[in-house]
Design a protein around this motif. Sequence first.
Motif: not given
Length: 355
Positions: A96-102
Amino acid sequence: MIEEQIQSLTKVQIVSLTIEQVSHLTNQQIPLFTTEQIQALTPIQIRSFNVTQIPYFTSIQIASFLPSRVSKFIEIQIVSFTKEQISLFLPSQITAFTPSQIQSFLATQIASFLPLQVVDFTKQQVPLFTIQQIQSFLAIQIAAFTPIQIDSFWLWQIKSFLPLQVAAFTREQIASFLPLQIQSFWLWQIQSLTEDQIPAFTKIQILHLTEDQIQSFLPIQIAAFTPIQIESFWLWQIPLFTKEQIPNFTKEQIASFTLEQIRWFTLLQIPFFTPEQVSFFTKEQISWFTEKQISSFTEQQIPYFTKEQIQELTMEQIQSLIGQQIQSFTKEQIPFFTDMQIQWFRADQRKFFKG
């Protein structure tokens, strides 16, 4: 609020907490929230936790966050998770991690993911890792990437792997690299491959090795190629093997060169086969050497021709032998020539026979 008061809050009451109330929860209060209460938090409330609060979520609470809520944490919150918390994320949360979170994960956090968590990153998430993040993965984590994940790496990501990371790839992973990914390997990365990894290269991968990559293989790596892999090299790749590499071909490797490949060894390469290696050529291979190739064998190599090899020499090959080569045949080898072969020697060649 004391423990009893916090844990008595209903879902409706949890949802009604204001941003200010959430952000003012103390480090003692946060661990008191139950699983049901954690799951009742709204996206706005999730974003309201400040960086000093994040580290106080317990292992049970971390596992309680719904994937749809995990994706709501902002970057400054992501970097606040402790190493212990990072190792607690579930598969559904990781995906569920988003690109910005990754891309916001710190190097120390990346190194905190367990190998069994690494496999949960999706093929859409893998291309998002930065160079610093890529280089933060531990060897044990590297070995956990699945073939699907391996295929998902950008070429610039492949180039960022460090020597110890390259050496950590499993055979299955090595075989899963796409041809273009293989071509993107720096020469120092090629040289970081272990002798146990070399046999994992597929035929397609070998065919896509560049000139510089082929010539960068270390002696111990050259000896690790399997006979099937040796047969896979393009004809144009054969002349690329260096004088340092050639002496490291094994008996099995030499015997596995195809007849077509044999003819692609250059006159500069042949002298670098060791005398012992010369005896490993099959009689069929010997017969396929051109006259110029035959005349390039050295005085040190000639004495190692076997009976089967000598008797396979053609008239054209025999007549290409120069004086120094003829003189190099030992008295034990001379009887190996057939009567027909003896007749093929020209008069100017026969004078070089000893005795």
